[in-house]
Design a protein around this motif. Structure first.
Motif, PDB file in Angstrom:
ATOM      1  N   SER A 140      13.967  11.400  45.796  1.00  0.00           N
ATOM      2  CA  SER A 140      12.711  11.302  45.048  1.00  0.00           C
ATOM      3  C   SER A 140      12.451   9.865  44.619  1.00  0.00           C
ATOM      4  CB  SER A 140      12.740  12.199  43.816  1.00  0.00           C
ATOM      5  OG  SER A 140      12.817  13.543  44.195  1.00  0.00           O
ATOM      6  N   GLU A 141      13.495   9.221  44.077  1.00  0.00           N
ATOM      7  CA  GLU A 141      13.359   7.827  43.644  1.00  0.00           C
ATOM      8  C   GLU A 141      13.030   6.926  44.827  1.00  0.00           C
ATOM      9  OE1 GLU A 141      13.320   6.298  40.592  1.00  0.00           O
ATOM     10  OE2 GLU A 141      13.182   8.394  39.948  1.00  0.00           O
ATOM     11  N   HIS A 142      13.752   7.127  45.908  1.00  0.00           N
ATOM     12  CA  HIS A 142      13.563   6.318  47.116  1.00  0.00           C
ATOM     13  C   HIS A 142      12.129   6.468  47.627  1.00  0.00           C
ATOM     14  CE1 HIS A 142      14.700   4.354  50.852  1.00  0.00           C
ATOM     15  NE2 HIS A 142      14.149   5.337  51.527  1.00  0.00           N
ATOM     16  N   LYS A 143      11.684   7.705  47.674  1.00  0.00           N
ATOM     17  CA  LYS A 143      10.332   8.006  48.163  1.00  0.00           C
ATOM     18  C   LYS A 143       9.277   7.307  47.287  1.00  0.00           C
ATOM     19  CE  LYS A 143       7.865  12.054  49.857  1.00  0.00           C
ATOM     20  NZ  LYS A 143       7.852  13.503  49.917  1.00  0.00           N
ATOM     21  N   LYS A 144       9.475   7.368  45.956  1.00  0.00           N
ATOM     22  CA  LYS A 144       8.537   6.715  45.028  1.00  0.00           C
ATOM     23  C   LYS A 144       8.488   5.214  45.270  1.00  0.00           C
ATOM     24  CE  LYS A 144       9.068   9.917  41.153  1.00  0.00           C
ATOM     25  NZ  LYS A 144       9.715  10.086  39.838  1.00  0.00           N
ATOM     26  N   VAL A 145       9.667   4.599  45.418  1.00  0.00           N
ATOM     27  CA  VAL A 145       9.732   3.150  45.616  1.00  0.00           C
ATOM     28  C   VAL A 145       9.052   2.764  46.928  1.00  0.00           C
ATOM     29  CG1 VAL A 145      11.331   1.227  46.093  1.00  0.00           C
ATOM     30  CG2 VAL A 145      11.813   2.811  44.227  1.00  0.00           C
ATOM     31  N   VAL A 146       9.361   3.486  47.985  1.00  0.00           N
ATOM     32  CA  VAL A 146       8.765   3.191  49.293  1.00  0.00           C
ATOM     33  C   VAL A 146       7.247   3.346  49.213  1.00  0.00           C
ATOM     34  CG1 VAL A 146       8.559   3.998  51.688  1.00  0.00           C
ATOM     35  CG2 VAL A 146      10.806   3.756  50.646  1.00  0.00           C
ATOM     36  N   LYS A 147       6.808   4.433  48.571  1.00  0.00           N
ATOM     37  CA  LYS A 147       5.368   4.698  48.441  1.00  0.00           C
ATOM     38  C   LYS A 147       4.678   3.579  47.646  1.00  0.00           C
ATOM     39  CE  LYS A 147       2.952   9.075  48.305  1.00  0.00           C
ATOM     40  NZ  LYS A 147       2.908  10.417  47.788  1.00  0.00           N
ATOM     41  N   ARG A 148       5.337   3.191  46.531  1.00  0.00           N
ATOM     42  CA  ARG A 148       4.771   2.148  45.666  1.00  0.00           C
ATOM     43  C   ARG A 148       4.640   0.837  46.431  1.00  0.00           C
ATOM     44  NH1 ARG A 148       8.663   1.284  41.862  1.00  0.00           N
ATOM     45  NH2 ARG A 148       8.480   3.414  41.191  1.00  0.00           N
ATOM     46  N   GLU A 149       5.705   0.455  47.128  1.00  0.00           N
ATOM     47  CA  GLU A 149       5.677  -0.802  47.896  1.00  0.00           C
ATOM     48  C   GLU A 149       4.632  -0.730  49.003  1.00  0.00           C
ATOM     49  OE1 GLU A 149       9.640  -1.453  49.341  1.00  0.00           O
ATOM     50  OE2 GLU A 149      10.394  -2.041  47.368  1.00  0.00           O
ATOM     51  N   SER A 150       4.590   0.389  49.678  1.00  0.00           N
ATOM     52  CA  SER A 150       3.646   0.579  50.775  1.00  0.00           C
ATOM     53  C   SER A 150       2.201   0.493  50.270  1.00  0.00           C
ATOM     54  CB  SER A 150       3.899   1.932  51.436  1.00  0.00           C
ATOM     55  OG  SER A 150       2.983   2.141  52.472  1.00  0.00           O
ATOM     56  N   LYS A 151       1.956   1.164  49.145  1.00  0.00           N
ATOM     57  CA  LYS A 151       0.597   1.145  48.571  1.00  0.00           C
ATOM     58  C   LYS A 151       0.191  -0.280  48.197  1.00  0.00           C
ATOM     59  CE  LYS A 151      -0.767   5.506  48.253  1.00  0.00           C
ATOM     60  NZ  LYS A 151      -1.888   6.002  48.991  1.00  0.00           N
ATOM     61  N   GLY A 152       1.145  -1.035  47.642  1.00  0.00           N
ATOM     62  CA  GLY A 152       0.863  -2.425  47.260  1.00  0.00           C
ATOM     63  C   GLY A 152       0.489  -3.263  48.464  1.00  0.00           C
ATOM     64  N   HIS A 153       1.279  -3.159  49.527  1.00  0.00           N
ATOM     65  CA  HIS A 153       0.977  -3.911  50.755  1.00  0.00           C
ATOM     66  C   HIS A 153      -0.358  -3.459  51.346  1.00  0.00           C
ATOM     67  CE1 HIS A 153       4.740  -5.914  50.713  1.00  0.00           C
ATOM     68  NE2 HIS A 153       5.486  -4.862  51.034  1.00  0.00           N
ATOM     69  N   GLU A 154      -0.562  -2.142  51.335  1.00  0.00           N
ATOM     70  CA  GLU A 154      -1.795  -1.597  51.912  1.00  0.00           C
ATOM     71  C   GLU A 154      -3.009  -2.104  51.137  1.00  0.00           C
ATOM     72  OE1 GLU A 154      -3.725   2.745  52.877  1.00  0.00           O
ATOM     73  OE2 GLU A 154      -1.541   2.610  52.874  1.00  0.00           O
ATOM     74  N   LYS A 155      -2.888  -2.148  49.812  1.00  0.00           N
ATOM     75  CA  LYS A 155      -3.990  -2.630  48.961  1.00  0.00           C
ATOM     76  C   LYS A 155      -4.351  -4.070  49.347  1.00  0.00           C
ATOM     77  CE  LYS A 155      -4.940  -1.260  44.230  1.00  0.00           C
ATOM     78  NZ  LYS A 155      -4.390  -1.092  42.894  1.00  0.00           N
ATOM     79  N   THR A 156      -3.327  -4.900  49.495  1.00  0.00           N
ATOM     80  CA  THR A 156      -3.541  -6.297  49.870  1.00  0.00           C
ATOM     81  C   THR A 156      -4.216  -6.384  51.228  1.00  0.00           C
ATOM     82  OG1 THR A 156      -1.518  -6.867  48.680  1.00  0.00           O
ATOM     83  CG2 THR A 156      -2.354  -8.513  50.195  1.00  0.00           C
ATOM     84  N   MET A 157      -3.724  -5.600  52.174  1.00  0.00           N
ATOM     85  CA  MET A 157      -4.308  -5.615  53.522  1.00  0.00           C
ATOM     86  C   MET A 157      -5.759  -5.150  53.511  1.00  0.00           C
ATOM     87  SD  MET A 157      -1.344  -4.240  56.029  1.00  0.00           S
ATOM     88  CE  MET A 157       0.134  -5.134  56.358  1.00  0.00           C
TER      89      MET A 157
END
Length: 172
Positions: A140-157
């Motif tokens: 669960s923690e891993h999934k949250k971190v990956v999702k958070r990082e992914s969303k951040g990169h996606e937002k920038t893109m």
């Protein structure tokens, strides 16, 4: 007239370049989403492997315990046979009593052994439950971190994509 045509050609070339950049950004966003999903799947897969390895280890433990117990039972039977042999001259009642005692001792030994195996299996089940609990929390923690990082990169893109689309719109 030539200057206007030249400007038009430059605009077309710049628009083409921007179009290419937009396509690359959109592809990068898709890849980012795919990569994030892959990272999460890999975590899940590694956890399954961990549980599988624990299961293999547990089976080996039980097998070893049973092998030891089998040897112990054989040894006990040998001792009882020896006792019976030593009392060759005893009365039939003594021999019968010794045989009965032997049966009872072997039965008791097997009951203790069965109990040991049962306790070992219960402990193993408890261990697996604990591992699963920890894995679930980690996942669960891993999934949250990956999702958070992914969303951040996606937002920038996506911001970059928006800028590119505006630039393209101002050219046409």
């Amino acid at each position: 007239v030539e200057r206007v045509e030249a400007m038009s050609d430059v605009k077309t070339a710049v628009a083409g370049t921007i179009e290419l950049e937009i396509a690359q950004k959109e592809q990068a966003i898709k890849k980012l989403r795919h990569d994030s999903a892959t990272v999460v799947q890999n975590k899940k897969h590694s956890q399954k492997l961990e549980l599988k390895n624990i299961g293999i280890k547990h089976k080996a433990e039980i097998k070893a315990v049973k092998k030891i117990q089998s040897l112990e039972t054989k040894e006990k039977k040998k001792i009882l046979k020896l006792e019976l042999k030593q009392n060759k001259k005893g009365t039939p009642e003594v021999k019968a009593a010794l045989k009965e005692k032997g049966k009872i001792e072997v039965k008791a030994l097997k009951a203790r052994q069965k109990s040991t195996v049962t306790k070992t299996k219960k402990a193993q089940v408890g261990q697996v439950k604990e591992v699963k609990k920890v894995q679930s929390k980690n996942f669960s923690e891993h999934k949250k971190v990956v999702k958070r990082e992914s969303k951040g990169h996606e937002k920038t893109m996506k911001k970059d994509l928006k800028v590119l689309k505006k630039r393209k719109a101002t050219l046409t």
